[in-house]
Write a protein that holds these residues in place. Sequence first.
Motif, mmCIF file in Angstrom:
data_model
loop_
_atom_site.group_PDB
_atom_site.id
_atom_site.type_symbol
_atom_site.label_atom_id
_atom_site.label_comp_id
_atom_site.label_asym_id
_atom_site.label_seq_id
_atom_site.Cartn_x
_atom_site.Cartn_y
_atom_site.Cartn_z
ATOM 1 N N ALA A 123 19.000 12.880 -5.196
ATOM 2 C CA ALA A 123 18.126 14.039 -5.351
ATOM 3 C C ALA A 123 17.781 14.620 -3.987
ATOM 4 C CB ALA A 123 16.861 13.644 -6.089
ATOM 5 N N SER A 124 17.661 15.923 -3.948
ATOM 6 C CA SER A 124 17.247 16.595 -2.719
ATOM 7 C C SER A 124 16.331 17.748 -3.080
ATOM 8 C CB SER A 124 18.461 17.103 -1.942
ATOM 9 O OG SER A 124 19.190 18.044 -2.705
ATOM 10 N N GLY A 125 15.585 18.194 -2.098
ATOM 11 C CA GLY A 125 14.696 19.316 -2.320
ATOM 12 C C GLY A 125 13.277 18.913 -2.662
ATOM 13 N N ARG A 126 13.124 17.713 -3.144
ATOM 14 C CA ARG A 126 11.793 17.231 -3.496
ATOM 15 C C ARG A 126 11.882 15.727 -3.707
ATOM 16 N NH1 ARG A 126 8.937 19.803 -8.698
ATOM 17 N NH2 ARG A 126 9.066 21.623 -7.344
ATOM 18 N N THR A 127 10.812 15.053 -3.375
ATOM 19 C CA THR A 127 10.764 13.625 -3.696
ATOM 20 C C THR A 127 10.637 13.467 -5.203
ATOM 21 O OG1 THR A 127 9.707 13.107 -1.587
ATOM 22 C CG2 THR A 127 9.498 11.486 -3.352
ATOM 23 N N VAL A 128 11.482 12.616 -5.753
ATOM 24 C CA VAL A 128 11.515 12.480 -7.205
ATOM 25 C C VAL A 128 10.963 11.138 -7.658
ATOM 26 C CG1 VAL A 128 13.401 14.104 -7.463
ATOM 27 C CG2 VAL A 128 13.911 11.671 -7.169
ATOM 28 N N SER A 129 10.182 10.505 -6.796
ATOM 29 C CA SER A 129 9.708 9.160 -7.124
ATOM 30 C C SER A 129 8.785 9.140 -8.332
ATOM 31 C CB SER A 129 9.010 8.550 -5.909
ATOM 32 O OG SER A 129 7.919 9.351 -5.522
ATOM 33 N N ARG A 130 8.217 10.297 -8.701
ATOM 34 C CA ARG A 130 7.331 10.329 -9.858
ATOM 35 C C ARG A 130 8.036 10.783 -11.132
ATOM 36 N NH1 ARG A 130 2.877 7.192 -9.377
ATOM 37 N NH2 ARG A 130 2.118 7.317 -7.223
ATOM 38 N N TYR A 131 9.328 10.991 -11.036
ATOM 39 C CA TYR A 131 10.097 11.442 -12.181
ATOM 40 C C TYR A 131 10.848 10.270 -12.808
ATOM 41 C CZ TYR A 131 9.581 16.349 -10.756
ATOM 42 O OH TYR A 131 9.092 17.584 -10.439
ATOM 43 N N ALA A 132 10.860 10.229 -14.117
ATOM 44 C CA ALA A 132 11.776 9.313 -14.802
ATOM 45 C C ALA A 132 13.190 9.880 -14.681
ATOM 46 C CB ALA A 132 11.388 9.183 -16.271
ATOM 47 N N MET A 133 14.148 9.009 -14.751
ATOM 48 C CA MET A 133 15.539 9.435 -14.599
ATOM 49 C C MET A 133 16.384 8.928 -15.768
ATOM 50 S SD MET A 133 18.240 8.701 -11.489
ATOM 51 C CE MET A 133 17.417 9.832 -10.361
ATOM 52 N N GLY A 134 17.289 9.759 -16.186
ATOM 53 C CA GLY A 134 18.170 9.354 -17.263
ATOM 54 C C GLY A 134 19.613 9.702 -16.956
ATOM 55 N N TRP A 135 20.507 9.016 -17.635
ATOM 56 C CA TRP A 135 21.929 9.326 -17.621
ATOM 57 C C TRP A 135 22.333 9.655 -19.061
ATOM 58 C CZ3 TRP A 135 25.042 9.731 -13.360
ATOM 59 C CH2 TRP A 135 24.566 9.191 -12.161
#
Length: 122
Positions: A23-35
């Motif tokens: 990910a780029s452009g923003r820290t995504v540590s607070r986002y859940a992630m899926g595939w």
Amino acid sequence: VQLQACGGGLVQAGGSLRLSCAASGRTVSRYAMGWLRRAPGKEREFVAAISWSGGSTNYADSVKGRFTISRDNAKNTGYLQMNSLKPEDTAVYSCAIGLKIKPYDSGSYNYWGQGTQVTVSS
């Protein structure tokens, strides 16, 4: 937020691949992630998801015990380790993130990366 997925390729049945989603452009540590994946002629389907902390994971029945989702928030990157691959795993795999996701609901994800092709030969 931009998501860049990579790591796909051609592999024989029984082999392994590791997908990455940077990910780029923003820290995504607070986002859940899926595939999620889409096979030719089929609807997009959920594969795996991980909470923002990494403490909770969710897998489709078809990949349980073979795939492992993980993330490194310090690197703003998520991963999907795929072992014991089968021809039916052949699909375009996409990563996506969301603040509050329903893992199986593609509409609940806020940002998507482009897909990476995984082809498993028999």
